[in-house]
Write a protein that holds these residues in place. Sequence first.
Motif, mmCIF file in Angstrom:
data_model
loop_
_atom_site.group_PDB
_atom_site.id
_atom_site.type_symbol
_atom_site.label_atom_id
_atom_site.label_comp_id
_atom_site.label_asym_id
_atom_site.label_seq_id
_atom_site.Cartn_x
_atom_site.Cartn_y
_atom_site.Cartn_z
ATOM 1 N N GLY A 13 -12.798 -24.100 16.546
ATOM 2 C CA GLY A 13 -13.383 -25.322 17.406
ATOM 3 C C GLY A 13 -14.705 -25.223 18.009
ATOM 4 O O GLY A 13 -14.959 -23.856 18.206
ATOM 5 N N PRO A 87 -10.475 -21.401 21.853
ATOM 6 C CA PRO A 87 -9.752 -22.564 21.710
ATOM 7 C C PRO A 87 -8.295 -22.756 20.996
ATOM 8 O O PRO A 87 -8.256 -22.111 20.122
ATOM 9 C CB PRO A 87 -10.747 -23.531 21.302
ATOM 10 C CG PRO A 87 -11.731 -22.690 20.294
ATOM 11 C CD PRO A 87 -11.457 -21.354 20.863
ATOM 12 N N THR A 89 -6.635 -25.211 18.678
ATOM 13 C CA THR A 89 -6.794 -26.425 18.151
ATOM 14 C C THR A 89 -5.548 -27.313 17.872
ATOM 15 O O THR A 89 -4.499 -26.720 18.057
ATOM 16 C CB THR A 89 -7.420 -26.363 16.686
ATOM 17 O OG1 THR A 89 -6.533 -25.296 16.012
ATOM 18 C CG2 THR A 89 -8.628 -25.501 16.839
ATOM 19 N N MET A 122 -10.208 -30.262 21.700
ATOM 20 C CA MET A 122 -10.208 -31.153 20.406
ATOM 21 C C MET A 122 -10.640 -32.389 20.653
ATOM 22 O O MET A 122 -10.909 -32.786 22.078
ATOM 23 C CB MET A 122 -8.723 -31.288 19.760
ATOM 24 C CG MET A 122 -7.780 -31.938 20.692
ATOM 25 S SD MET A 122 -6.101 -31.675 20.121
ATOM 26 C CE MET A 122 -5.893 -30.258 20.761
ATOM 27 N N ASN A 123 -11.067 -33.014 19.883
ATOM 28 C CA ASN A 123 -11.527 -34.707 20.046
ATOM 29 C C ASN A 123 -10.455 -35.346 20.838
ATOM 30 O O ASN A 123 -9.246 -35.193 20.761
ATOM 31 C CB ASN A 123 -11.591 -35.167 18.534
ATOM 32 C CG ASN A 123 -11.805 -36.735 18.556
ATOM 33 O OD1 ASN A 123 -10.816 -37.487 18.634
ATOM 34 N ND2 ASN A 123 -13.025 -37.181 18.723
ATOM 35 N N TRP A 127 -6.355 -35.546 20.852
ATOM 36 C CA TRP A 127 -5.653 -34.793 21.838
ATOM 37 C C TRP A 127 -4.441 -36.114 22.410
ATOM 38 O O TRP A 127 -3.386 -35.775 22.729
ATOM 39 C CB TRP A 127 -6.594 -34.640 23.086
ATOM 40 C CG TRP A 127 -5.678 -34.476 24.397
ATOM 41 C CD1 TRP A 127 -5.605 -35.110 25.581
ATOM 42 C CD2 TRP A 127 -4.988 -33.409 24.590
ATOM 43 N NE1 TRP A 127 -5.104 -34.505 26.361
ATOM 44 C CE2 TRP A 127 -4.561 -33.298 25.909
ATOM 45 C CE3 TRP A 127 -4.541 -32.058 23.851
ATOM 46 C CZ2 TRP A 127 -3.701 -32.680 26.680
ATOM 47 C CZ3 TRP A 127 -3.603 -31.143 24.509
ATOM 48 C CH2 TRP A 127 -3.064 -31.528 25.899
ATOM 49 N N CYS A 156 -18.597 -33.948 19.670
ATOM 50 C CA CYS A 156 -18.749 -35.148 18.909
ATOM 51 C C CYS A 156 -19.216 -36.204 19.283
ATOM 52 O O CYS A 156 -19.337 -37.431 18.563
ATOM 53 C CB CYS A 156 -17.299 -35.420 18.196
ATOM 54 S SG CYS A 156 -16.208 -35.868 19.590
ATOM 55 N N ARG A 163 -11.783 -31.583 26.176
ATOM 56 C CA ARG A 163 -12.871 -30.453 26.376
ATOM 57 C C ARG A 163 -12.034 -29.154 27.055
ATOM 58 O O ARG A 163 -11.288 -29.271 27.800
ATOM 59 C CB ARG A 163 -13.821 -30.832 27.305
ATOM 60 C CG ARG A 163 -15.289 -30.595 26.752
ATOM 61 C CD ARG A 163 -16.190 -31.460 27.686
ATOM 62 N NE ARG A 163 -16.144 -30.787 28.968
ATOM 63 C CZ ARG A 163 -17.072 -30.968 29.789
ATOM 64 N NH1 ARG A 163 -18.079 -31.577 29.523
ATOM 65 N NH2 ARG A 163 -16.945 -30.563 31.062
#
Length: 406
Positions: A13, A87, A89, A122-123, A127, A156, A163
């Motif tokens: 990530g 991170p 993911t 993740m985005n 999430w 993104c 975050r």
Amino acid sequence: MQGKRVLLIIAGGIAAYKSLDLIRRLRAEGAAVRCILTSGGAQFVTPLAVSALSEDKVYGELFSLTDEAELGHIQLSRDADLLVVAPATADLLAKMVAGLADDLASTALLATDKRVLVAPAMNVRMWEHVATQQNMATLAARGIAVVGPERGDMACGEFGEGRMAEPVDIVAAVATLLGAGRALAGRHALVTSGPTHEPIDPVRYIANRSSGRQGHAVATALAALGARTTLVTGPTALVDPVGVETVKVETAADMLAACEAALPADVAVCAAAVADWRVDKQAAQKLKKTAGAPLALALTENPDILRRLSEATNRRPQLVVGFAAETENLAANGKAKLDSKGCDWIVANDVSAARGTFGGSHNQVHLITAEGMESWPEMAKEEVARKLAQRIADELGAGEQTGSAA
Ligand code: CTP
């Protein structure tokens, strides 16, 4: 965390760049850090950077002959005191839930009997997806510790939750999980933090600029010494500290009720910037402007939580600590606050503009007790918290000895 061994798994990530800083910070705290870099992770940070910062070989391939000959995946997780996935993911979290073991990272996670901390990144929609949320619930039920994620701007281009937690927060979580010290084991600590919001109408409120950073750091530090810690916090942008029971409130009245519900406690630390007043009557509907007429709000004084907790009842914590923000005559003003509130210690901040304490990362404080004032050098707020937690542990420990000798 001197001498402790952390196995850090860096998955694929964009937040992987923060993991480099995480390695540096963990090592600065005295931990040895060994890293597994997944093939996705290696798209974002290089094995060379990870190896240079950890001063160790970087592990990547499950069936690499040299890795297996030197150190198998079972040995990797056996050698660690704690596994950290940062991170973490959505993909790796899902693999953990399913028990998949198709690469070195997932295999080490399946093979371990050590505690695991994950820092999801993740985005926001990934999430919030029910699959990820159900996976997180499953992992939590299995005792996996979670730090973050935070709300904010994302790489993104979107905004929302997803975050990765900041390295400083991950380090704090690691310290708690490694149980850096157990001096407060069996004790209950109550901490207030952040501002309070006092509603005016359904959309407006009175607030202040407190970030909650010092109070949250105190809760983290007390938990790291083994205390069962309850953090009662007003609205902040901070992540919930790992290993701490966090109760979120809005108003001073809610904060007082939550503190009273959390009693009994051995120690209470009031670091919240509680609003001194609330609006008498909250408007049921949004207030409208009336052609240039001024608006007057009648305010009522809020309960003083520190004073209430300091009252001599049979539920009074053994040690009650308040904070005070002062710009002059620290010793005199701090002592006056100690007496008027009835608490045992006051941690006085020098908030003169020249010091830059508000919004800053550092703080210079003075510990005021009935015996006098002790000035501490300027330190990071986390460092102030750790020193204060240690002093609290010493004080409660000394009380225990006196008690047993009597
Ligand atoms: N405090 C509290 N409840 C309140 C007001 C303050 O628990 N309603 C606590 C704070 O958490 C802090 C201490 O009291 O530990 C001192 O807060 P501070 O704002 O410095 O003092 P005040 O009591 O508000 O007095 P003043 O603003 O006049 O200095």
